[in-house]
Design an enzyme around this catalytic site. Structure first.
Site, PDB file in Angstrom:
ATOM      1  N   ASP A 198      37.154  35.950  38.752  1.00  0.00           N
ATOM      2  CA  ASP A 198      38.356  36.767  38.747  1.00  0.00           C
ATOM      3  C   ASP A 198      38.174  37.914  39.741  1.00  0.00           C
ATOM      4  O   ASP A 198      37.203  38.675  39.661  1.00  0.00           O
ATOM      5  CB  ASP A 198      38.606  37.333  37.343  1.00  0.00           C
ATOM      6  CG  ASP A 198      39.957  38.017  37.230  1.00  0.00           C
ATOM      7  OD1 ASP A 198      40.938  37.322  36.918  1.00  0.00           O
ATOM      8  OD2 ASP A 198      40.026  39.244  37.441  1.00  0.00           O
ATOM      9  N   HIS A 211      52.164  42.981  48.417  1.00  0.00           N
ATOM     10  CA  HIS A 211      51.867  41.603  48.004  1.00  0.00           C
ATOM     11  C   HIS A 211      51.465  40.715  49.172  1.00  0.00           C
ATOM     12  O   HIS A 211      50.708  39.754  48.985  1.00  0.00           O
ATOM     13  CB  HIS A 211      53.079  41.009  47.271  1.00  0.00           C
ATOM     14  CG  HIS A 211      53.292  41.605  45.914  1.00  0.00           C
ATOM     15  ND1 HIS A 211      52.583  41.205  44.808  1.00  0.00           N
ATOM     16  CD2 HIS A 211      54.121  42.587  45.501  1.00  0.00           C
ATOM     17  CE1 HIS A 211      52.975  41.900  43.757  1.00  0.00           C
ATOM     18  NE2 HIS A 211      53.908  42.748  44.146  1.00  0.00           N
ATOM     19  N   GLU A 241      44.874  35.683  40.149  1.00  0.00           N
ATOM     20  CA  GLU A 241      43.680  35.927  40.967  1.00  0.00           C
ATOM     21  C   GLU A 241      42.434  35.311  40.363  1.00  0.00           C
ATOM     22  O   GLU A 241      41.316  35.676  40.714  1.00  0.00           O
ATOM     23  CB  GLU A 241      43.483  37.435  41.157  1.00  0.00           C
ATOM     24  CG  GLU A 241      43.126  38.204  39.908  1.00  0.00           C
ATOM     25  CD  GLU A 241      44.330  38.695  39.117  1.00  0.00           C
ATOM     26  OE1 GLU A 241      44.174  39.679  38.381  1.00  0.00           O
ATOM     27  OE2 GLU A 241      45.433  38.109  39.242  1.00  0.00           O
TER      28      GLU A 241
END
Length: 350
Positions: A198, A211, A241
């Site tokens: 992660d 973004h 993610e």
């Protein structure tokens, strides 16, 4: 009379420029017929591969770069045209070879025999060169259509299995890989490594840089991890993610090393984006099936996910080994690879 068709003028196809690179195999044992066929095909823009018997033709058609079209004489030494047709159709792999059978036989039963053997079309001798040219054009249209269908099928497969942003496997595809590798691991009695990764503080990256920069970070992170993995490992975007890595054959020590290699690949170099240079890191929860008995894919992910929580609680940018998990027996002590401090169980926070 048999040579009358050779003396007729050869028409030129105005669209031949688009097919100059199409290769056609000609298998004909008669030297004169073979030479004239080659001459006509080259005038129409085809590249010709000449064979003098059926055995040579079959050998050529088995090559990786075999011609996509074949003109086969029915009667040939070694293997006749019917035998070559059956041999070609007996293979299941792509690409398809369009076969036109030449024959002096004109009985309906003979023609049906040729078609049943796998020929797509036939011409009886002596033939009209214009008819041959038109039948080859029809064959080319069929091959073009098949190529388009194959490309469309492959495109659909990519859409169904590939994450559109990062290019790695999507969630469904990587989970299918994990399921099959779990089965193989049990059957062959070999360990299986599973890693959940992660990206740290990814929401902050989106908030601070936008973004578009976040997308760049995701793509770069996926690219770096793919480069750090073995060719037979599988990386997939698990969600947002978060990434799932399936590492066949990895015991505990090996999967820890894989996790640490991935961590370094992400952390050592910042990511260049249009919004500026962004430093990135990730936290990793790792597990090997060798640590537990008879865990299915869902349980392996659960254990790796709890290890990932521990990695986040340990200060992020670290590799956390799966340990004792509620409801699962046979665990090993928790170990953390990190310069950031000790382990502890807490909610995941970026």
């Amino acid at each position: 009379m048999a040579l009358d068709w050779f003396r007729r003028p050869v028409s030129r196809d105005p669209t031949r420029k688009g097919r100059q690179h199409l290769r056609v195999l000609v298998a004909e044992d008669d030297r004169v017929s073979r030479a004239i066929l080659k001459l006509n095909l080259e005038k129409w823009g085809y590249e010709v591969v000449v064979c003098t018997d059926g055995l040579q033709a079959w050998s050529e058609l088995q090559k990786p770069d075999a011609p996509r079209m074949a003109i086969l004489d029915w009667m040939m030494p070694g293997m006749d045209g019917i035998q070559v047709c059956k041999a070609v159709r007996g293979r299941s792999e792509q690409p398809y070879v369009y076969i036109l059978l030449l024959t002096a036989k004109s009985l309906k039963e003979d023609l049906l025999t040729g078609l049943n053997a796998g020929a797509d079309d036939y011409l009886t001798k002596p033939m009209d060169p214009q008819e041959l040219e038109l039948r080859l054009r029809a064959g080319r249209r069929i091959l073009d259509l098949q190529s388009e269908l194959i490309a469309a099928r492959e495109g659909l497969h990519i859409q169904a299995t590939q994450d559109s942003l990062t290019g790695v496997s999507n969630r469904r595809a990587v989970l299918e890989t994990l399921e099959s590798e779990v089965v193989r691991s049990v059957r062959q009695h070999v360990p299986l490594g599973v890693i959940l990764a992660d990206l740290d503080q990814f929401k902050s990256i989106n908030d601070a840089h936008g973004h578009a920069a976040g997308d760049t970070v995701l793509r770069e992170a996926a690219s770096r991890m793919v480069a750090a993995l073995r060719s037979y490992d599988r990386l997939g975007r698990y969600g947002g993610e978060e990434f799932l890595i399936v590492a066949p054959g990895c015991g505990l020590d090996e999967v820890i090393r894989v996790g640490e290699r991935l961590r370094l690949a992400l952390h050592e170099e910042p990511v260049q984006t249009r919004s500026g240079i962004i430093k990135i890191s990730a936290s990793f929860g790792v597990i090997s099936s060798a640590q537990f008995n008879n865990l299915d894919a869902e349980a392996l992910i659960q254990v790796a996910d709890e290890a990932l929580y521990q990695a986040k609680a340990s200060g992020r940018n670290c590799v956390q080994v799966a340990g004792s998990v509620s409801g699962l027996a046979g665990s090993t002590p928790v170990a953390t690879l990190s310069p950031m401090g000790s382990a502890g169980i807490a909610g995941r926070q970026g």
